[in-house]
Write an enzyme that holds these catalytic residues in place. Structure first.
Site, PDB file in Angstrom:
ATOM      1  N   HIS A 159      -1.151  63.422 -18.661  1.00  0.00           N
ATOM      2  CA  HIS A 159      -1.310  64.874 -18.523  1.00  0.00           C
ATOM      3  C   HIS A 159      -0.326  65.415 -17.512  1.00  0.00           C
ATOM      4  O   HIS A 159       0.221  64.673 -16.674  1.00  0.00           O
ATOM      5  CB  HIS A 159      -2.754  65.247 -18.165  1.00  0.00           C
ATOM      6  CG  HIS A 159      -3.325  64.544 -16.980  1.00  0.00           C
ATOM      7  ND1 HIS A 159      -3.733  65.196 -15.836  1.00  0.00           N
ATOM      8  CD2 HIS A 159      -3.566  63.220 -16.738  1.00  0.00           C
ATOM      9  CE1 HIS A 159      -4.212  64.318 -14.967  1.00  0.00           C
ATOM     10  NE2 HIS A 159      -4.116  63.119 -15.478  1.00  0.00           N
ATOM     11  N   CYS A 209      -0.109  72.397 -18.666  1.00  0.00           N
ATOM     12  CA  CYS A 209      -0.683  71.175 -19.238  1.00  0.00           C
ATOM     13  C   CYS A 209      -0.944  71.308 -20.734  1.00  0.00           C
ATOM     14  O   CYS A 209      -0.801  70.341 -21.489  1.00  0.00           O
ATOM     15  CB  CYS A 209      -1.971  70.809 -18.502  1.00  0.00           C
ATOM     16  SG  CYS A 209      -3.265  72.078 -18.548  1.00  0.00           S
ATOM     17  N   HIS A 268      -8.250  71.968 -18.559  1.00  0.00           N
ATOM     18  CA  HIS A 268      -7.105  71.087 -18.311  1.00  0.00           C
ATOM     19  C   HIS A 268      -6.928  70.190 -19.528  1.00  0.00           C
ATOM     20  O   HIS A 268      -7.892  69.648 -20.063  1.00  0.00           O
ATOM     21  CB  HIS A 268      -7.338  70.257 -17.056  1.00  0.00           C
ATOM     22  CG  HIS A 268      -6.166  69.388 -16.713  1.00  0.00           C
ATOM     23  ND1 HIS A 268      -4.881  69.869 -16.664  1.00  0.00           N
ATOM     24  CD2 HIS A 268      -6.087  68.071 -16.414  1.00  0.00           C
ATOM     25  CE1 HIS A 268      -4.062  68.882 -16.343  1.00  0.00           C
ATOM     26  NE2 HIS A 268      -4.769  67.779 -16.187  1.00  0.00           N
TER      27      HIS A 268
END
Length: 251
Positions: free
Chosen positions: A42, A154, A30
């Site tokens: 994010h 992301c 991530h």
């Protein structure tokens, strides 16, 4: 510089850094932008379902902040509740118990190919930190479109914040993780491999195709990219959303 990825300590972290943390036994990572003061911007689909495919992938790939239940994170407060879109979290919530890594920019093709996994570096150069942070905060307020694990995820968000570069034939960009999956799939399905004799030759040819696929898909190597101001990006996304038929907006 690590072989697979670049692990750093919190003391080495600088505002404007593109950071990431591995999830689910290194299945994927991530990504986000560290904006300073212990905060990370994010992009997530929210609800712990990253792909939205309705398949087992929804349970495997989760990138949002950890679920604190009825006790919000003392640093994030209500922001620790799982929501979709661009969110701001404290560093602890972003890492979700994982280690801290920094995404590398401006690497050479040799270094890029030495990393067998995508999503850890790019040949493209980064803009100055103040521009990166401006984009990350602007998108925090205005959004980054609809989440899509393959076309708008992301990593795409973080790469755009760092470079301002968009790919022309997709919604926003092409992440290294998605490029790795595409390259691996092309090797498996490639018909020329049928004409390679011997297991050793097949392995060499397959890995060579995999490397070439990753390299040509890197945003620093592609020809179909352009620099797009963040204000124009948001305006274009709003225009596209408003032009969609009503039945698609509610799906």
């Amino acid at each position: 510089m690590g072989f697979l990825s670049h692990k750093i300590s919190i003391d080495e972290l600088k505002p404007g850094d593109h950071i990431y943390s591995w999830r689910q036994a290194y299945v994927y990572a991530h990504h986000g932008i560290y904006v300073g003061d212990g905060q990370v911007n994010h992009f997530t689909r929210g609800d712990g379902q990253e792909t939205g495919t309705g398949t087992f992938l929804d349970k495997i790939i989760v990138s949002s902040s950890p679920n604190h239940g009825d006790s919000p994170c003392p640093n994030c407060g209500d922001r620790s509740v799982k929501v979709g879109g661009v969110i701001s979290s404290c560093l602890d919530c972003f890492l979700a118990g994982g280690d801290l890594y920094v995404f590398e920019y401006g690497v050479s093709p040799a270094v890029f190919l030495a990393k067998p996994r995508g999503g850890v570096c790019t040949i493209a150069s980064s803009d100055p930190p103040e521009e990166v942070i401006y984009r990350a905060n602007f998108l925090l307020r205005n959004g980054f479109g609809v989440y899509n694990v393959f076309k708008n995820n992301c990593e795409d968000f973080a790469i755009y914040c760092k470079t301002g570069i968009l790919v022309a034939n997709t919604d926003v960009g092409r992440s290294g993780q998605a490029a790795t999956m595409a390259a691996a799939a092309s090797v498996v399905l490639s018909s020329p491999l049928r004409f390679v004799t011997g297991f050793g030759g097949l392995a060499v040819a397959g890995y060579g195709m995999y490397c070439v696929g990753r390299l040509v898909s890197d945003i620093g190597m592609r020809w179909d990219v352009s620099k797009v101001p963040v204000e124009r990006l948001v305006a274009d996304m709003a225009e596209m959303e408003n032009s969609e038929p009503e039945d698609k907006k509610t799906t």
